[in-house]
Design a protein around this motif. Structure first.
Motif, PDB file in Angstrom:
ATOM      1  N   ALA A   1       0.823  -1.212   0.000  1.00 24.94           N
ATOM      2  CA  ALA A   1       0.000   0.000   0.000  1.00 24.94           C
ATOM      3  C   ALA A   1       0.857   1.262   0.000  1.00 24.94           C
ATOM      4  N   GLY A   2       2.183   1.092   0.123  1.00 25.29           N
ATOM      5  CA  GLY A   2       3.076   2.245   0.124  1.00 25.29           C
ATOM      6  C   GLY A   2       3.111   3.009   1.435  1.00 25.29           C
ATOM      7  N   LEU A   3       2.636   2.385   2.507  1.00 24.54           N
ATOM      8  CA  LEU A   3       2.600   3.066   3.799  1.00 24.54           C
ATOM      9  C   LEU A   3       3.906   2.956   4.567  1.00 24.54           C
ATOM     10  N   ILE A   4       4.692   1.942   4.235  1.00 28.21           N
ATOM     11  CA  ILE A   4       6.007   1.790   4.831  1.00 28.21           C
ATOM     12  C   ILE A   4       7.005   1.467   3.730  1.00 28.21           C
ATOM     13  N   GLU A   5       8.272   1.643   4.049  1.00 26.62           N
ATOM     14  CA  GLU A   5       9.349   1.367   3.094  1.00 26.62           C
ATOM     15  C   GLU A   5      10.303   0.360   3.709  1.00 26.62           C
ATOM     16  N   ARG A   6      10.792  -0.559   2.888  1.00 26.23           N
ATOM     17  CA  ARG A   6      11.756  -1.571   3.319  1.00 26.23           C
ATOM     18  C   ARG A   6      13.170  -1.045   3.103  1.00 26.23           C
ATOM     19  N   LYS A   7      14.021  -1.273   4.107  1.00 28.65           N
ATOM     20  CA  LYS A   7      15.434  -0.911   4.021  1.00 28.65           C
ATOM     21  C   LYS A   7      16.256  -2.160   4.366  1.00 28.65           C
ATOM     22  N   PRO A   8      16.829  -2.817   3.357  1.00 33.14           N
ATOM     23  CA  PRO A   8      17.650  -4.005   3.651  1.00 33.14           C
ATOM     24  C   PRO A   8      18.885  -3.636   4.472  1.00 33.14           C
ATOM     25  N   ARG A   9      19.132  -4.395   5.534  1.00 33.83           N
ATOM     26  CA  ARG A   9      20.304  -4.198   6.392  1.00 33.83           C
ATOM     27  C   ARG A   9      20.946  -5.562   6.616  1.00 33.83           C
ATOM     28  N   GLY A  10      21.858  -5.912   5.744  1.00 35.48           N
ATOM     29  CA  GLY A  10      22.490  -7.226   5.825  1.00 35.48           C
ATOM     30  C   GLY A  10      21.465  -8.315   5.552  1.00 35.48           C
ATOM     31  N   THR A  11      21.296  -9.211   6.508  1.00 40.99           N
ATOM     32  CA  THR A  11      20.339 -10.311   6.343  1.00 40.99           C
ATOM     33  C   THR A  11      18.940  -9.942   6.849  1.00 40.99           C
ATOM     34  N   ARG A  12      18.795  -8.736   7.358  1.00 42.52           N
ATOM     35  CA  ARG A  12      17.504  -8.302   7.913  1.00 42.52           C
ATOM     36  C   ARG A  12      16.885  -7.215   7.044  1.00 42.52           C
ATOM     37  N   ASN A  13      15.583  -7.121   7.122  1.00 43.37           N
ATOM     38  CA  ASN A  13      14.862  -6.011   6.510  1.00 43.37           C
ATOM     39  C   ASN A  13      14.337  -5.125   7.620  1.00 43.37           C
ATOM     40  N   CYS A  14      14.574  -3.848   7.483  1.00 36.50           N
ATOM     41  CA  CYS A  14      14.047  -2.886   8.437  1.00 36.50           C
ATOM     42  C   CYS A  14      13.007  -2.037   7.719  1.00 36.50           C
ATOM     43  N   TYR A  15      12.169  -1.377   8.482  1.00 36.34           N
ATOM     44  CA  TYR A  15      11.038  -0.647   7.911  1.00 36.34           C
ATOM     45  C   TYR A  15      10.932   0.734   8.519  1.00 36.34           C
ATOM     46  N   ILE A  16      10.377   1.634   7.727  1.00 35.62           N
ATOM     47  CA  ILE A  16      10.166   3.001   8.171  1.00 35.62           C
ATOM     48  C   ILE A  16       8.841   3.491   7.581  1.00 35.62           C
ATOM     49  N   VAL A  17       8.109   4.273   8.358  1.00 35.02           N
ATOM     50  CA  VAL A  17       6.816   4.797   7.916  1.00 35.02           C
ATOM     51  C   VAL A  17       7.034   5.818   6.805  1.00 35.02           C
ATOM     52  N   GLN A  18       6.180   5.783   5.803  1.00 34.59           N
ATOM     53  CA  GLN A  18       6.203   6.755   4.713  1.00 34.59           C
ATOM     54  C   GLN A  18       5.236   7.896   5.066  1.00 34.59           C
ATOM     55  N   HIS A  19       5.744   8.867   5.815  1.00 35.74           N
ATOM     56  CA  HIS A  19       4.910   9.963   6.310  1.00 35.74           C
ATOM     57  C   HIS A  19       4.308  10.780   5.167  1.00 35.74           C
ATOM     58  N   ALA A  20       5.019  10.911   4.069  1.00 36.81           N
ATOM     59  CA  ALA A  20       4.484  11.672   2.932  1.00 36.81           C
ATOM     60  C   ALA A  20       3.231  10.997   2.380  1.00 36.81           C
ATOM     61  N   ARG A  21       3.239   9.667   2.324  1.00 32.31           N
ATOM     62  CA  ARG A  21       2.073   8.923   1.833  1.00 32.31           C
ATOM     63  C   ARG A  21       0.883   9.110   2.782  1.00 32.31           C
ATOM     64  N   LEU A  22       1.152   9.091   4.083  1.00 32.94           N
ATOM     65  CA  LEU A  22       0.082   9.313   5.057  1.00 32.94           C
ATOM     66  C   LEU A  22      -0.460  10.740   4.972  1.00 32.94           C
ATOM     67  N   ALA A  23       0.417  11.702   4.712  1.00 30.60           N
ATOM     68  CA  ALA A  23      -0.026  13.089   4.551  1.00 30.60           C
ATOM     69  C   ALA A  23      -0.906  13.222   3.309  1.00 30.60           C
ATOM     70  N   GLU A  24      -0.527  12.531   2.227  1.00 34.86           N
ATOM     71  CA  GLU A  24      -1.363  12.530   1.020  1.00 34.86           C
ATOM     72  C   GLU A  24      -2.749  11.975   1.324  1.00 34.86           C
ATOM     73  N   LEU A  25      -2.775  10.892   2.102  1.00 37.35           N
ATOM     74  CA  LEU A  25      -4.050  10.287   2.472  1.00 37.35           C
ATOM     75  C   LEU A  25      -4.885  11.268   3.293  1.00 37.35           C
ATOM     76  N   GLY A  26      -4.250  11.958   4.225  1.00 38.38           N
ATOM     77  CA  GLY A  26      -4.961  12.948   5.032  1.00 38.38           C
ATOM     78  C   GLY A  26      -5.558  14.042   4.175  1.00 38.38           C
ATOM     79  N   SER A  27      -4.805  14.532   3.214  1.00 34.41           N
ATOM     80  CA  SER A  27      -5.319  15.563   2.302  1.00 34.41           C
ATOM     81  C   SER A  27      -6.461  15.027   1.455  1.00 34.41           C
ATOM     82  N   ALA A  28      -6.314  13.797   0.989  1.00 36.92           N
ATOM     83  CA  ALA A  28      -7.371  13.193   0.174  1.00 36.92           C
ATOM     84  C   ALA A  28      -8.648  13.030   0.991  1.00 36.92           C
ATOM     85  N   PHE A  29      -8.514  12.615   2.253  1.00 36.00           N
ATOM     86  CA  PHE A  29      -9.683  12.477   3.115  1.00 36.00           C
ATOM     87  C   PHE A  29     -10.354  13.816   3.349  1.00 36.00           C
ATOM     88  N   THR A  30      -9.543  14.834   3.608  1.00 34.60           N
ATOM     89  CA  THR A  30     -10.104  16.159   3.839  1.00 34.60           C
ATOM     90  C   THR A  30     -10.918  16.611   2.642  1.00 34.60           C
TER      91      THR A  30
END
Length: 104
Positions: free
Chosen positions: A59-88
């Motif tokens: 859904a594009g709400l988080i982004e994957r960042k490979p770190r060696g053998t692990r995958n880490c994740y971070i929230v895509q705040h810009a995507r959430l802001a777009e959703l907020g604007s669309a809802f408004t």
């Protein structure tokens, strides 16, 4: 944001576990968080958490960042802001129709 994008995001947010995962990741305040870290905060198997993370990724709400053998994740705040604007915009566009439908 198109209606298809909004619907995809709403489906992704339509499960309490995925909302919890987003909150866990958002609490990291921009720092990356690995699946194992998320799993420690939830009473679920890592495979279950991974499945929910995939839905959030798709859904594009988080982004994957490979770190060696692990995958880490971070929230895509810009995507959430777009959703907020669309809802408004969507809610304000529906508001007059709601007022007209209300009984006097």
């Amino acid at each position: 944001m198109h209606d298809d994008d909004i619907a995809t995001i709403m489906r992704a947010l339509g499960h309490p576990v995925r909302l919890s995962i987003l909150r866990i990741l958002a609490a990291q305040q921009g720092r990356e968080c690995c699946c194992a870290d998320v799993t420690e905060s939830l009473p679920l198997a890592q495979s279950t958490v991974s499945q929910h993370i995939k839905v959030l990724l798709d859904a594009g709400l988080i982004e994957r960042k490979p770190r060696g053998t692990r995958n880490c994740y971070i929230v895509q705040h810009a995507r959430l802001a777009e959703l907020g604007s669309a809802f408004t915009g969507m809610i304000s566009g529906l508001a007059p129709a709601v007022r007209e439908a209300e009984p006097a």
